[in-house]
Design a protein around this motif. Structure first.
Motif, short mmCIF file in Angstrom:
data_model
loop_
_atom_site.label_atom_id
_atom_site.label_comp_id
_atom_site.label_asym_id
_atom_site.label_seq_id
_atom_site.Cartn_x
_atom_site.Cartn_y
_atom_site.Cartn_z
N TRP A 66 2.52 -8.84 7.28
CA TRP A 66 2.76 -7.48 7.78
C TRP A 66 1.58 -6.59 7.40
CZ3 TRP A 66 6.77 -10.53 6.14
CH2 TRP A 66 7.87 -10.65 7.00
N THR A 67 1.24 -5.69 8.28
CA THR A 67 0.19 -4.72 7.97
C THR A 67 0.77 -3.62 7.10
OG1 THR A 67 0.64 -3.28 9.86
CG2 THR A 67 -0.86 -5.15 10.24
N PRO A 68 -0.08 -2.89 6.38
CA PRO A 68 0.42 -1.75 5.60
C PRO A 68 1.15 -0.75 6.47
CG PRO A 68 -1.81 -2.30 4.91
CD PRO A 68 -1.51 -3.15 6.13
N GLU A 69 0.65 -0.54 7.70
CA GLU A 69 1.29 0.41 8.61
C GLU A 69 2.68 -0.06 9.02
OE1 GLU A 69 -3.00 0.91 8.47
OE2 GLU A 69 -1.81 -0.86 8.98
N GLU A 70 2.86 -1.37 9.21
CA GLU A 70 4.18 -1.89 9.56
C GLU A 70 5.16 -1.74 8.41
OE1 GLU A 70 3.43 -5.44 12.77
OE2 GLU A 70 2.79 -5.80 10.71
N MET A 71 4.71 -2.01 7.19
CA MET A 71 5.60 -1.90 6.04
C MET A 71 6.04 -0.45 5.82
SD MET A 71 3.95 -4.67 3.38
CE MET A 71 2.24 -4.37 3.76
N VAL A 72 5.09 0.46 5.78
CA VAL A 72 5.44 1.87 5.63
C VAL A 72 6.21 2.33 6.86
CG1 VAL A 72 4.52 4.22 5.35
CG2 VAL A 72 3.49 2.31 4.09
N GLY A 73 5.89 1.75 8.01
CA GLY A 73 6.59 2.09 9.24
C GLY A 73 8.07 1.79 9.19
N GLU A 74 8.49 0.77 8.41
CA GLU A 74 9.93 0.49 8.23
C GLU A 74 10.62 1.69 7.59
OE1 GLU A 74 11.89 -2.14 8.94
OE2 GLU A 74 10.38 -3.54 9.70
N TRP A 75 9.95 2.34 6.65
CA TRP A 75 10.53 3.52 6.01
C TRP A 75 10.52 4.71 6.98
CZ3 TRP A 75 6.82 2.80 1.28
CH2 TRP A 75 7.22 1.68 0.55
N ILE A 76 9.43 4.86 7.70
CA ILE A 76 9.32 5.98 8.64
C ILE A 76 10.35 5.86 9.76
CG2 ILE A 76 7.79 7.09 10.33
CD1 ILE A 76 5.44 6.31 8.44
N ALA A 77 10.68 4.64 10.16
CA ALA A 77 11.64 4.42 11.25
C ALA A 77 13.02 5.00 10.92
CB ALA A 77 11.76 2.94 11.56
N GLU A 78 13.30 5.22 9.65
CA GLU A 78 14.59 5.81 9.26
C GLU A 78 14.76 7.24 9.79
OE1 GLU A 78 14.84 3.34 5.03
OE2 GLU A 78 14.69 5.52 5.02
N LYS A 79 13.67 7.87 10.21
CA LYS A 79 13.80 9.25 10.69
C LYS A 79 14.67 9.33 11.94
CE LYS A 79 9.46 9.31 13.32
NZ LYS A 79 8.14 9.95 13.41
#
Length: 202
Positions: free
Chosen positions: A126-139
């Protein structure tokens, strides 16, 4: 063959706790189970901590994790986070402990910081953007309001990563990505912590 991630949650008993999202394989596909532990009651005890010291990410992965945080924070008008080496060391030590014990839970020690965790398995990276993106997707479930009334579902834990990530009073972050075999753990520590009852994220 890559394994499709899904989400599980483990709730920390921190006054500044946040949910843990763990993409994990479908039942029967994991070589070993990962145990999700309940938070230790001592985690509510916040120890005095020194003021964070400004520093810089030490490699490209850390820089991309920080940038992914700050792009989302800019969208809501929150100031960019500053990297902090002490938080990165804390995050790395805990990520290594989770891999060593084949478990997934918030750090029960009274470290006094916010914490986001992610873990994934499989033959892909996973890219760093995908991993952090999992958290951001909660919005998608986030409702702007006074914490803990911040989720469209009524359960703040489904947006806890996101609210910590954009918490405007948080100024510093340190993260570590640790891999062992086909499992990866990303841990981030935040100072001052977010997800505080009675306050708004931004």
């Amino acid at each position: 063959m890559p394994k499709t991630p899904t989400l599980i949650f483990a709730v920390a008993a921190l006054s500044a706790g946040s949910a843990c999202a763990a993409p994990y394989p479908s039942a029967g596909l994991a070589p070993d189970p990962v145990y999700v532990r309940q938070a230790d009651p001592r985690a509510r005890e916040l120890a005095p901590i020194p003021a964070p010291q400004d520093s810089r990410p030490s490699d490209e992965v850390e820089a991309r994790v920080l940038r992914a945080h700050n792009v989302e924070r800019a969208r809501v008008g929150a100031a960019p986070l500053i990297w902090e080496d002490g938080l990165e060391r804390e995050a790395r030590a805990w990520a290594e402990q989770l891999l060593a014990t084949n478990s997934f839970a918030h750090d029960p020690s009274p470290h006094g910081h916010g914490e986001n965790l992610w873990t994934g398995w499989g033959g892909r990276t996973w890219t760093p953007e995908e991993m952090v993106g999992e958290w951001i997707a909660e919005k998608a479930q986030y409702r702007h309001g006074v914490f803990p009334a911040v989720s469209r579902t009524g359960d703040w834990t489904v947006v806890g990563h996101y609210s910590q990530l954009v918490w405007s009073r948080t100024t510093h972050v340190g993260c570590a990505l640790v891999r062992r075999g086909d499992r990866s753990v990303l841990a981030c520590r935040y100072s001052p912590p977010g997800n505080i009852d009675g306050l708004r994220a931004y």
